[in-house]
Design an enzyme around this catalytic site. Structure first.
Site, PDB file in Angstrom:
ATOM      1  N   ASP A  86      -8.390  51.339   5.401  1.00  0.00           N
ATOM      2  CA  ASP A  86      -7.339  51.077   6.391  1.00  0.00           C
ATOM      3  C   ASP A  86      -6.055  50.548   5.752  1.00  0.00           C
ATOM      4  O   ASP A  86      -6.061  50.032   4.637  1.00  0.00           O
ATOM      5  CB  ASP A  86      -7.849  50.085   7.448  1.00  0.00           C
ATOM      6  CG  ASP A  86      -8.375  48.780   6.837  1.00  0.00           C
ATOM      7  OD1 ASP A  86      -9.087  48.843   5.821  1.00  0.00           O
ATOM      8  OD2 ASP A  86      -8.047  47.707   7.374  1.00  0.00           O
ATOM      9  N   GLU A 144     -10.929  46.837   7.327  1.00  0.00           N
ATOM     10  CA  GLU A 144     -11.081  45.633   6.490  1.00  0.00           C
ATOM     11  C   GLU A 144     -10.008  44.595   6.832  1.00  0.00           C
ATOM     12  O   GLU A 144     -10.273  43.392   6.845  1.00  0.00           O
ATOM     13  CB  GLU A 144     -11.015  45.994   4.997  1.00  0.00           C
ATOM     14  CG  GLU A 144     -11.402  44.858   4.054  1.00  0.00           C
ATOM     15  CD  GLU A 144     -10.308  43.838   3.799  1.00  0.00           C
ATOM     16  OE1 GLU A 144     -10.611  42.657   3.636  1.00  0.00           O
ATOM     17  OE2 GLU A 144      -9.111  44.234   3.798  1.00  0.00           O
ATOM     18  N   GLU A 145      -8.780  45.063   7.098  1.00  0.00           N
ATOM     19  CA  GLU A 145      -7.697  44.122   7.410  1.00  0.00           C
ATOM     20  C   GLU A 145      -7.857  43.556   8.820  1.00  0.00           C
ATOM     21  O   GLU A 145      -7.037  42.761   9.264  1.00  0.00           O
ATOM     22  CB  GLU A 145      -6.340  44.824   7.271  1.00  0.00           C
ATOM     23  CG  GLU A 145      -6.069  45.425   5.893  1.00  0.00           C
ATOM     24  CD  GLU A 145      -5.738  44.366   4.835  1.00  0.00           C
ATOM     25  OE1 GLU A 145      -5.726  43.167   5.163  1.00  0.00           O
ATOM     26  OE2 GLU A 145      -5.499  44.762   3.679  1.00  0.00           O
ATOM     27  N   ARG A 187     -15.963  37.685 -12.066  1.00  0.00           N
ATOM     28  CA  ARG A 187     -16.496  36.361 -12.389  1.00  0.00           C
ATOM     29  C   ARG A 187     -17.833  36.209 -11.675  1.00  0.00           C
ATOM     30  O   ARG A 187     -18.035  36.799 -10.606  1.00  0.00           O
ATOM     31  CB  ARG A 187     -15.530  35.247 -12.002  1.00  0.00           C
ATOM     32  CG  ARG A 187     -15.445  34.984 -10.512  1.00  0.00           C
ATOM     33  CD  ARG A 187     -14.281  34.066 -10.142  1.00  0.00           C
ATOM     34  NE  ARG A 187     -14.270  32.804 -10.855  1.00  0.00           N
ATOM     35  CZ  ARG A 187     -14.976  31.722 -10.511  1.00  0.00           C
ATOM     36  NH1 ARG A 187     -15.769  31.755  -9.452  1.00  0.00           N
ATOM     37  NH2 ARG A 187     -14.895  30.616 -11.209  1.00  0.00           N
TER      38      ARG A 187
HETATM   39 ZN   LIG Z   1      -7.072  44.856   0.706  1.00  0.00          ZN
END
Ligand SMILES: [Zn+2]
Length: 405
Positions: A86, A144-145, A187
């Site tokens: 998206d 996702e946003e 990490r």
């Molecule tokens: Zn992003």
């Protein structure tokens, strides 16, 4: 690591060879950015690009996701690769020849590279089908946003799309600055924060500005709450497992001589461990209620949990480092010294499946990683050359995990 050096070098070479096609797909996606869970043009481009690869492809029902399963020639476990698709409500200001054709919408976070890169990884792995022992699930995710696409895809069974629960899950995020192009950062442990939002409404009683003793003024109480929250952060939480509370908005009143009947505080809360993530709401509520009660007022605290902390498994992070340096040399990997305070809904996948989430430098050619526009900026530009790296790393993570059995 189970892959041979020769396997990695052919993977690297094939990723480079397919770069023009993957970049062409990225540019096509970039032209037609879409928001949220409804990405029909994006979904169509993905389906068309996957069609020649011989995967089991399932478009989402009720959202524009795509789940594709690659079956290796030999039996083995299943792993998952994830790319989000998206865009953002941003007006592009880059002068790229493939700039957004949708006014007010832009792939400002580089998810076009994630989508095209996942297709690139699928191509690399499909070409190695005879050597794969197991299945690869490709999770093309919308939203996702916001409002979040990973959770509904998990509810729809993406983690079991191959007929069994995946044993590893991998994803990455491109960055238009900070990291030079092609540098992969990872990490062990927390790589991204949890992000919650909270609205605190202070309920007072309105009145005349000249006679506050006859009213219940919510403004000084709101001010005290803002400061008390900062004291909470430093006095109630470990400095080495920190909390960030930012009051981004505060609102009350209509005129200088009118005491408002209420005040509203909007804040974002970032945490870096699930233990602290779970502790914040009660502590925050106690501070707000306590400060208000001290002055004879009340509050309503509307705490909205967002995406959880994104946590890398140490052994998977080690494998990602070995594979990345095996592919692209020692200088291709950065041990990220600390997490990033952004948040990601791939965290929901990593809550259930061991895996790793990586950063990938995509600072555009000629730009300085220190000063280039960062993700979400209208000026953010992403280097196509990162697509010679990301797909190879994802494909290597999947292939190598299957080789472990
Ligand atoms: Zn992003």
């Amino acid at each position: 690591m189970h892959l041979a050096a020769e396997d990695l070098s052919t993977l690297r070479a094939d990723a480079q060879d397919q770069l023009p096609e993957v970049v062409a797909l990225r540019h096509a996606l970039h032209r037609v950015p879409e928001l949220g869970l409804d990405l029909p043009l994006t979904q169509r481009l993905v389906l068309d690009a996957l069609a020649p690869l011989g995967l089991e492809v399932a478009p989402g029902d009720g959202m524009s996701s795509v789940v594709a399963v690659l079956r290796g020639a030999r039996p083995g476990p299943a792993v998952l690769l994830r790319g989000d698709m998206d865009a953002l409500p941003v007006t592009e200001d880059t002068a790229e020849p493939f700039a957004s054709e949708h006014p007010g919408v832009m792939h400002a976070c580089g998810h076009d590279l994630h989508t095209a890169g996942m297709v690139g990884a699928a191509r690399l792995l499909a070409a190695r089908r005879e050597r794969l022992a197991g299945s690869v699930v490709f999770m093309f995710q919308p939203g996702e946003e916001g409002p979040g696409g990973a959770e509904p895809m998990i509810a729809d069974g993406v983690l079991d799309a191959a007929g069994e629960r995946v044993v590893g899950a991998y994803g990455l995020h491109v960055m238009s600055s900070v990291l030079p192009t092609g540098l992969v950062a990872g990490r062990p442990g927390t790589i991204l924060a949890a992000a919650d939002s909270v609205r605190v409404t202070v309920h007072g009683r309105g009145g005349h500005g000249s006679m506050p003793h006859l009213a219940l003024d919510p403004v000084p109480v709101a001010a005290e709450i803002v400061l008390a929250l900062q004291a909470m952060v430093t006095r109630q939480f470990d400095a080495f497992d920190p909390v960030v509370v930012t009051v981004g908005r505060i609102a009350a009143g209509t005129a200088d001589n009118v005491i408002s009947s209420s005040a509203v505080i909007d804040a974002t809360v970032r945490t870096f461990s699930e233990a602290v993530h779970h502790r914040v709401p009660d502590r925050l509520r106690r501070v707000c209620e306590g400060v208000a009660a001290a002055h004879g007022l009340t509050v309503t605290v509307d705490y909205q949990p967002g995406y959880p902390v994104t946590v890398n498994r140490p052994e998977e992070n080690d494998r990602a480092r070995e594979l990345t340096t095996g592919l692209f040399g020692e200088r291709a990997w950065l041990d990220a010294p600390q997490p990033i305070a952004g948040a990601e809904d791939f965290s929901y996948v990593l809550e259930q499946v061991p895996g790793v989430y990586l950063g990938l430098g995509a600072t555009p050619p000629g730009a300085d990683p220190v000063t280039a526009a960062y993700n979400h900026s209208p000026q953010a530009r992403f280097a196509d050359e990162a697509l010679a790296v990301g797909p190879a790393v994802l494909a290597a993570l999947a292939w190598d995990r299957l080789a472990q059995g």
